[in-house]
Design an enzyme around this catalytic site. Structure first.
Site, PDB file in Angstrom:
ATOM      1  N   GLU A  71       0.811  -1.211   0.000  1.00 16.88           N
ATOM      2  CA  GLU A  71       0.000   0.000   0.000  1.00 16.88           C
ATOM      3  C   GLU A  71       0.846   1.263   0.000  1.00 16.88           C
ATOM      4  O   GLU A  71       0.525   2.225  -0.682  1.00 16.88           O
ATOM      5  CB  GLU A  71      -0.932   0.034   1.222  1.00 16.88           C
ATOM      6  CG  GLU A  71      -1.622   1.389   1.333  1.00 16.88           C
ATOM      7  CD  GLU A  71      -2.838   1.425   2.210  1.00 16.88           C
ATOM      8  OE1 GLU A  71      -2.988   0.552   3.079  1.00 16.88           O
ATOM      9  OE2 GLU A  71      -3.639   2.348   2.015  1.00 16.88           O
ATOM     10  N   ASP A  94      -0.501  -5.212   2.938  1.00 20.43           N
ATOM     11  CA  ASP A  94      -1.004  -4.003   3.585  1.00 20.43           C
ATOM     12  C   ASP A  94      -0.418  -4.000   4.989  1.00 20.43           C
ATOM     13  O   ASP A  94      -0.789  -4.825   5.827  1.00 20.43           O
ATOM     14  CB  ASP A  94      -2.532  -3.990   3.637  1.00 20.43           C
ATOM     15  CG  ASP A  94      -3.043  -2.634   4.124  1.00 20.43           C
ATOM     16  OD1 ASP A  94      -2.227  -1.857   4.666  1.00 20.43           O
ATOM     17  OD2 ASP A  94      -4.234  -2.355   3.968  1.00 20.43           O
ATOM     18  N   ILE A  96      -0.706  -1.998   7.544  1.00 23.39           N
ATOM     19  CA  ILE A  96      -1.772  -1.821   8.543  1.00 23.39           C
ATOM     20  C   ILE A  96      -3.078  -1.625   7.781  1.00 23.39           C
ATOM     21  O   ILE A  96      -3.241  -0.625   7.080  1.00 23.39           O
ATOM     22  CB  ILE A  96      -1.532  -0.598   9.461  1.00 23.39           C
ATOM     23  CG1 ILE A  96      -0.206  -0.727  10.214  1.00 23.39           C
ATOM     24  CG2 ILE A  96      -2.695  -0.451  10.437  1.00 23.39           C
ATOM     25  CD1 ILE A  96       0.073   0.416  11.195  1.00 23.39           C
ATOM     26  N   ASP A  97      -3.962  -2.596   7.880  1.00 23.68           N
ATOM     27  CA  ASP A  97      -5.299  -2.374   7.325  1.00 23.68           C
ATOM     28  C   ASP A  97      -6.159  -1.888   8.483  1.00 23.68           C
ATOM     29  O   ASP A  97      -6.234  -2.538   9.527  1.00 23.68           O
ATOM     30  CB  ASP A  97      -5.881  -3.656   6.714  1.00 23.68           C
ATOM     31  CG  ASP A  97      -7.220  -3.365   6.049  1.00 23.68           C
ATOM     32  OD1 ASP A  97      -7.289  -2.401   5.270  1.00 23.68           O
ATOM     33  OD2 ASP A  97      -8.193  -4.064   6.351  1.00 23.68           O
ATOM     34  N   THR A  99      -5.949   1.769   9.188  1.00 24.50           N
ATOM     35  CA  THR A  99      -5.056   2.793   9.752  1.00 24.50           C
ATOM     36  C   THR A  99      -5.836   3.826  10.564  1.00 24.50           C
ATOM     37  O   THR A  99      -5.373   4.279  11.612  1.00 24.50           O
ATOM     38  CB  THR A  99      -4.254   3.478   8.618  1.00 24.50           C
ATOM     39  OG1 THR A  99      -3.494   2.470   7.954  1.00 24.50           O
ATOM     40  CG2 THR A  99      -3.313   4.541   9.161  1.00 24.50           C
ATOM     41  N   ASP A 226      -6.015  -4.734   0.377  1.00 25.94           N
ATOM     42  CA  ASP A 226      -7.013  -4.849   1.448  1.00 25.94           C
ATOM     43  C   ASP A 226      -7.761  -6.185   1.382  1.00 25.94           C
ATOM     44  O   ASP A 226      -8.361  -6.603   2.372  1.00 25.94           O
ATOM     45  CB  ASP A 226      -8.067  -3.733   1.330  1.00 25.94           C
ATOM     46  CG  ASP A 226      -7.482  -2.344   1.525  1.00 25.94           C
ATOM     47  OD1 ASP A 226      -6.711  -2.158   2.472  1.00 25.94           O
ATOM     48  OD2 ASP A 226      -7.804  -1.444   0.720  1.00 25.94           O
TER      49      ASP A 226
HETATM   50  C1  IPD Z   1      -8.982   0.894   4.536  1.00 27.40           C
HETATM   51  C2  IPD Z   1      -9.818  -0.079   5.331  1.00 27.40           C
HETATM   52  C3  IPD Z   1     -11.251   0.384   5.386  1.00 27.40           C
HETATM   53  C4  IPD Z   1     -11.824   0.676   4.008  1.00 27.40           C
HETATM   54  C5  IPD Z   1     -10.928   1.566   3.176  1.00 27.40           C
HETATM   55  C6  IPD Z   1      -9.517   1.021   3.144  1.00 27.40           C
HETATM   56  P1  IPD Z   1      -6.420   1.219   5.123  1.00 27.40           P
HETATM   57  O1  IPD Z   1      -7.677   0.429   4.465  1.00 27.40           O
HETATM   58  O2  IPD Z   1      -9.743  -1.368   4.784  1.00 27.40           O
HETATM   59  O3  IPD Z   1     -12.035  -0.627   5.943  1.00 27.40           O
HETATM   60  O4  IPD Z   1     -13.055   1.305   4.142  1.00 27.40           O
HETATM   61  O5  IPD Z   1     -11.452   1.586   1.861  1.00 27.40           O
HETATM   62  O6  IPD Z   1      -8.713   1.910   2.418  1.00 27.40           O
HETATM   63  O7  IPD Z   1      -6.291   2.499   4.360  1.00 27.40           O
HETATM   64  O8  IPD Z   1      -6.741   1.422   6.549  1.00 27.40           O
HETATM   65  O9  IPD Z   1      -5.316   0.275   4.866  1.00 27.40           O
HETATM   66 CA    CA Z   2      -3.191   0.269   5.056  1.00 26.91          CA
END
Ligand code: IPD
Ligand code: CA
Length: 282
Positions: A71, A94, A96-97, A99, A226
């Protein structure tokens, strides 16, 4: 990729995910440097960058012939930039999913490590340090949570839209048309179900369906990192991961519809009023 190599990849990915989880735990509750990316609700912290660099550094050392997509685009070679998805073995990370959750100390965050071959996931490892759940899946070999095999429970798989618990996300859309489309979908479908929930991590939400926590999930605008690891966890647990219009998912197309059965996936797909279009990932 033969079974032996895939097992080695899995062992490495699990060790790295647990180490990455420790980095996240160490940063928890401390003041974070937060930057906005594509919108005011698309965030990155110094821990996202540090974890991604660490993961790619280790993966590149152990699998120098593989490719890497992450990412934050750190790419592990110090050069930055994003590689594109090819048929070659490719690690998709990813760091940190969730964030935004991480920034707000909301515990639903995870590290997500996927491996694709022929552009399809063959390995998925998702570790959630604050709720202490480690999900794994190898293609054709089932899924596990904390070492125990998981299957979508029959009760969840037999639910129809009218008695299903749905999960979705507002997402981080910056343009008004997309924001309105997201709300139209929730309005069209939410009142026909048992309710709509939102946890702020796409990967965790897919893994939760695999355990029978909720019955269907849809989302637009997220990226391949993700969904690719957690999507395999759900598929291997017997669930369905489709495009929102129904039919096979294109992992790069930034749309996902996941459910505990094909019947429910069809009902949710038909009930969605808007299928948002995005520039696909590369
Ligand atoms: C996000 C999360 C969130 C989703 C966003 C993503 P991130 O990832 O998965 O649930 O609604 O579309 O971008 O940015 O925290 O890695
Ligand atoms: Ca992320």
């Amino acid at each position: 990729m033969n079974t032996e190599t895939l097992l080695v990849c899995e062992r490495v990915a699990i060790e790295l995910a647990i180490a990455a989880g420790r980095m996240m735990s160490d940063a928890a509750g401390k003041r974070k440097e937060v930057r906005e990316k594509e919108s005011a609700i698309d965030l990155v912290t110094e821990t996202d960058i540090a974890v991604e660099r660490y993961l790619f550094g280790e993966l590149r050392r152990q699998f120098p012939a593989h490719r890497f997509i992450g990412e934050e685009g750190t790419n592990g070679d110090g050069g930055g930039g994003q590689q594109s998805l090819t048929a070659e073995p490719t690690w998709i990370v990813d760091p940190i999913d969730g964030t935004t959750n991480f920034v707000h100390n909301f515990p639903f965050t995870c590290v997500s490590i996927g491996l694709t071959v022929g552009k399809e996931p063959v390995l998925g490892v998702v570790y959630c340090p604050f709720i202490d759940k480690l999900y794994t899946a190898r293609k054709g070999m089932g899924a596990t949570c904390n070492g125990r095999p998981i299957r979508v429970p029959p009760l969840s798989a037999s639910r129809r839209l009218a008695d299903a618990l749905l999960i979705t996300e507002l997402g981080s859309h910056k343009d008004l048309d997309k924001q309105q489309a997201v709300l139209r979908n929730i309005e069209a479908i939410g009142w026909r179900s048992h309710g709509v929930r939102s946890f702020g991590s796409t990967a965790i939400q897919l893994c939760y369906l695999a355990e029978g926590y909720g019955d269907a999930f849809w989302h637009f605008g997220m990226h391949v990192w993700d969904i690719v690891a957690a999507g395999l966890v759900l598929i291997e647990a017997g669930g369905v991961v489709w495009d929102t219009r129904g039919g096979p998912i294109n992992w790069l197309n930034r749309r996902v519809l996941a459910a505990t059965s094909e019947q429910l996936a069809r009902e949710v797909s038909a009930a969605l009023t808007d299928h948002l279009e995005y520039e696909p990932d590369k």
